[in-house]
Design an enzyme around this catalytic site. Structure first.
Site, PDB file in Angstrom:
ATOM      1  N   TYR A 126       0.538  -1.153   0.222  1.00 44.92           N
ATOM      2  CA  TYR A 126       0.000   0.238   0.541  1.00 44.92           C
ATOM      3  C   TYR A 126       0.810   1.274   0.234  1.00 44.92           C
ATOM      4  O   TYR A 126       0.105   1.997  -0.551  1.00 44.92           O
ATOM      5  CB  TYR A 126      -0.923   0.234   1.233  1.00 44.92           C
ATOM      6  CG  TYR A 126      -2.021  -1.322   0.873  1.00 44.92           C
ATOM      7  CD1 TYR A 126      -2.743  -1.627   0.357  1.00 44.92           C
ATOM      8  CD2 TYR A 126      -2.081  -1.601   2.535  1.00 44.92           C
ATOM      9  CE1 TYR A 126      -3.582  -2.821   0.476  1.00 44.92           C
ATOM     10  CE2 TYR A 126      -2.660  -2.658   2.166  1.00 44.92           C
ATOM     11  CZ  TYR A 126      -3.647  -3.016   1.388  1.00 44.92           C
ATOM     12  OH  TYR A 126      -4.444  -4.365   1.229  1.00 44.92           O
ATOM     13  N   THR A 127       1.814   1.268   0.341  1.00 46.11           N
ATOM     14  CA  THR A 127       2.655   2.476   0.447  1.00 46.11           C
ATOM     15  C   THR A 127       3.835   2.655  -0.771  1.00 46.11           C
ATOM     16  O   THR A 127       3.973   1.881  -1.267  1.00 46.11           O
ATOM     17  CB  THR A 127       3.639   2.471   1.499  1.00 46.11           C
ATOM     18  OG1 THR A 127       4.557   0.585   2.483  1.00 46.11           O
ATOM     19  CG2 THR A 127       2.504   1.972   3.336  1.00 46.11           C
TER      20      THR A 127
END
Length: 750
Positions: A126-127
């Protein structure tokens, strides 16, 4: 005979003792050198170094677009670091958290955790991330021949053994790690301060640690909490490389509330609130009414502690919280790093900076030499190209008609192999007349650069001047003001148990058989309480629940117990002998409760007495302490409360109904003893118990003395007492008929 031997089937055999020793030593050295401890040069552990290098290889500079963190982790694991992805990603997250790293190396986008919960970061899918601008301090000189390159784990690629740090990152961002048999704990520091210390060490190589500490004031954490470690302790820390640093939260007052605005390094605000709430639930913080967490984006730390009133001593409250919660924390310091010799060792500040400057000097020298070699090589090529332009027709003829043009060119014009290759690689469009002018211009510029490089490399002073200028430039570009102020503070002290007890009205009741209990409030009628069979009311004292109750026994010894610790008056209490150890046969003859500065009249029925402060009656142990000395055959009288030692009158009544009133000021103020004679009692009659004092009382101005005799009582105001006044030591004046058998005296304050 050798300990290792081969069996007929070709298998090597070793004694288990030798194998286990070697395996453990190999593993421990691997953990120390390749996992847990940072290197003095770039201040990084191998996994951190590989993450930063892999991101630079992916083109993730500070100006590039963000890329998924999973991409970076995949490259690191696949190319350089064959370990677990979660551990690698966690190391990456740590370098991106501005509250964990003083100068973050990675610029993250997405959820990278919070100061409240650093482990709350999102998964790497996600990051997104890229390198932070500060990473240029480690990477900008990487491709300039400054460091050694080593094969990766499978030998298919090369990776830098070290990054060419332009600032001592080992001190700026610090490091923590646990190896085998050793550990490291290096706290972060301020870039400007460390750079100033490096420059001073360049100018004064013999500078002591104390002199360097004029620049390096102490650690500098990402948070704004105060460093309260004394200056002398900080100096000792930097002298030895070992010690501890103490951080304390900062707070301010707003409308009577305490607002915590900065927490110590790596301390969670939610954990602080939990610790305070636990004390509130345990009734250890009666002065705190409420807690609120008002932290937001604009105020990352804002914890509000609401007190019950403006009378609460906020400084004492915060001192207690500093002593009992993580609002104040101690951080271990251990400057254990891998030095330039490849060995781990604990170093002091001077050794750290000296060794890093040695690393930096070597790095800059290699960079300059690498550039000089490139310049010299280019000048050599330009010399060959110039020969070609000056003999262009001959060069073209040789290339066109000779079978081995390279060898012929080298022999004909005395060219090197590199020069001949450069001529043969020329394109036709570069044969224009204009190119000759460009070559001569480039030659002139490179000759100047060569001379400059040779002068710097040939002069230690010039080399140090260059290093100094670069350190100053980087410190100015990436440095910032100190965040952690150094403040001298006194040690935090927790509240004592008595301080934490709420101050409530309380009445302590003592029975004839020595059973004690305490009731809330002053309205209770002690005589109306229920008592065990054969027992009854003896004494009662009114005061506050946070005051010690003082007991006097028949031998003249005093004892004290916290009033709040006594059993509730809802029951019948418990015997005092369960908590105290009076002499055999002694019974309790008095009870007092009040402020430590209150005065009491202690007396024996022999007619002797003195004035004493209640604080002097407090006893630290169960066996109490001797206070009142008794003449032979005498007994202890119940203590009488004194209101004003200078103005009160003492009334003493004997068993024959005679009363004497004298000024209390005629009695001494003692901490223990027999006292002075108040009313005369013949020794012989006292020994035979024919005559003795029944009761004494101290009557204040405006007070009324109440004499109790069976069902009858008589009130005497201060003016009425003049009829009974006399010299101290007399036998007194007879009371009216019906009061020859006085039971007790009491005082009505009106």
């Amino acid at each position: 005979m050798s300990t290792d031997q081969l069996s007929p089937d070709g298998i090597e055999r070793l004694p288990l003792k030798i194998f286990t020793e070697k395996a453990y030593l190999d593993y421990s050295m691997y953990v120390i050198l390749d996992r847990a401890l940072p290197h003095i040069g770039d201040g990084l552990k191998p996994v951190q170094r590989r993450i930063v290098y892999a991101m630079s290889e992916l083109g993730l500079t500070a100006a590039a677009k963000y890329k998924k963190s999973a991409r970076t982790v995949g490259d690191v694991l696949g190319k350089f670091h064959p370990h677990g992805d979660s551990a690698c990603y966690e190391a990456m997250v740590l370098m991106a958290q501005s509250f964990s790293y003083r100068y973050p190396l990675i610029d993250g986008q997405g959820n990278w955790g919070s100061p409240d919960d650093p482990k709350s970061f999102a998964a790497m899918r996600y990051t997104e991330s890229r390198l932070a601008p500060y990473a240029e301090v480690l990477l900008s000189e990487l491709g300039q021949g400054t460091v050694d390159w080593v094969p990766n784990f499978d030998g298919t690629l090369e990776e830098p053994a070290m990054l060419p740090a332009r600032l001592p990152n080992v001190l700026l961002n610090g490091a923590t790690g646990i190896a085998v048999g050793m550990a490291t704990d290096i706290l972060p520091h301020n870039a400007r301060e460390v750079a100033a210390a490096c420059i001073r060490l360049l100018e004064e190589p013999q500078a002591s640690v104390a002199q360097l500490c004029e620049q390096v004031l102490g650690p500098d954490f990402p948070t704004d909490a105060e460093i309260i470690t004394p200056r002398a302790d900080l100096l000792q820390l930097y002298e030895t490389g070992n010690g501890s640093v103490r951080l304390r939260a900062r707070y301010e007052m707003e409308d009577g509330d305490i607002v915590v605005t900065a927490l110590p390094y790596q301390v969670s605000g939610s954990k602080i609130l939990e610790q305070i709430a636990a004390q509130m639930n345990a009734k250890k913080l009666p002065m705190v009414e409420d807690l609120r967490d008002e932290s937001d984006h604009e105020n990352p730390t804002r914890l509000v502690i609401v007190t019950r009133s403006n009378r609460v001593d906020s400084e004492a409250l915060m001192a207690h919280l500093f002593a009992t919660t993580d609002l104040e924390r101690s951080y271990r310091v251990n400057f254990n790093v891998i030095g330039l010799d490849g060995r781990p060792r604990v170093k002091n500040l001077r050794e750290m900076l000296t060794e890093w400057l040695e690393f930096r000097t070597t790095t800059v020298r290699r960079r300059l030499q690498y550039r000089l070699d490139k310049v010299l090589q280019r000048l050599q090529i330009l010399d060959g190209l110039l020969v070609a332009y000056l003999n262009l027709d001959e060069v073209i003829r040789i290339i066109r008609y000779e079978d081995e043009p390279k060898a012929v060119l080298m022999a004909r014009f005395s060219l090197s192999e590199i020069q001949a290759d450069a001529i043969l690689d020329l394109k036709l469009r570069h044969l224009a007349k204009l190119e000759e002018m460009k070559i001569r211009g480039e030659q002139s510029e490179l000759a100047k650069e060569r001379d400059t490089l040779e002068r710097i490399l040939g002069s230690k002073r010039r080399l140090h001047a260059l290093i100094r200028a670069e350190i100053e430039a980087d410190a100015g570009k990436y440095g910032d003001p100190r965040r952690s102020p150094l403040v001298a503070r006194s040690a935090a002290l927790a509240f004592s148990a008595d301080t934490l007890v709420p101050s409530e009205a309380a009445t302590v009741v003592l029975s004839q058989m020595g059973w004690v209990r305490t009731a809330k409030g002053h309205e209770i009628d002690p005589a109306s309480l229920s008592y065990k069979a054969g027992d009854g009311f003896a004494f009662a004292a009114r005061g506050r629940s946070n005051q010690p109750a003082v007991f006097l026994d028949s031998t003249g010894r005093s004892y004290s117990l916290p009033a709040h610790s006594l059993p509730s008056a809802r029951g019948q209490g418990e015997p005092l002998t369960g908590r105290l150890s009076p002499p055999p046969g002694a019974v309790f003859a008095g009870l007092m409760l009040g402020n430590p500065e209150d005065h009491y009249l202690l007396a024996s029925d022999a007619g002797y007495g003195f004035v004493i402060k209640l604080a002097d009656l407090y006893a630290k142990n169960k066996s109490g302490k001797a206070v009142l000395s008794l003449p032979k055959g005498a007994r202890v009288l119940a203590p009488a409360r004194v209101h004003d030692p200078a103005a009160d009158l003492v009334a003493a009544v004997n068993n024959h109904g005679r009363m004497l009133v004298v000024p209390l000021s005629e009695l001494p103020a003692l901490t223990k003893g027999k006292g002075n004679k108040i009313i005369g009692i013949p020794s012989a009659k006292l020994a035979a118990r024919e005559e003795f004092v029944v009761a004494m009382a101290a009557v204040p101005a405006g007070g009324t003395l109440v004499i109790h005799a069976g069902q009858r009582h008589m009130n005497l105001k201060r003016a009425d007492l003049e009829a009974y006044a006399g010299e101290r030591g007399r036998r007194g004046t007879a009371l009216p008929r019906g009061f020859q058998k006085v039971d007790r005296l009491s005082v009505d304050l009106g």
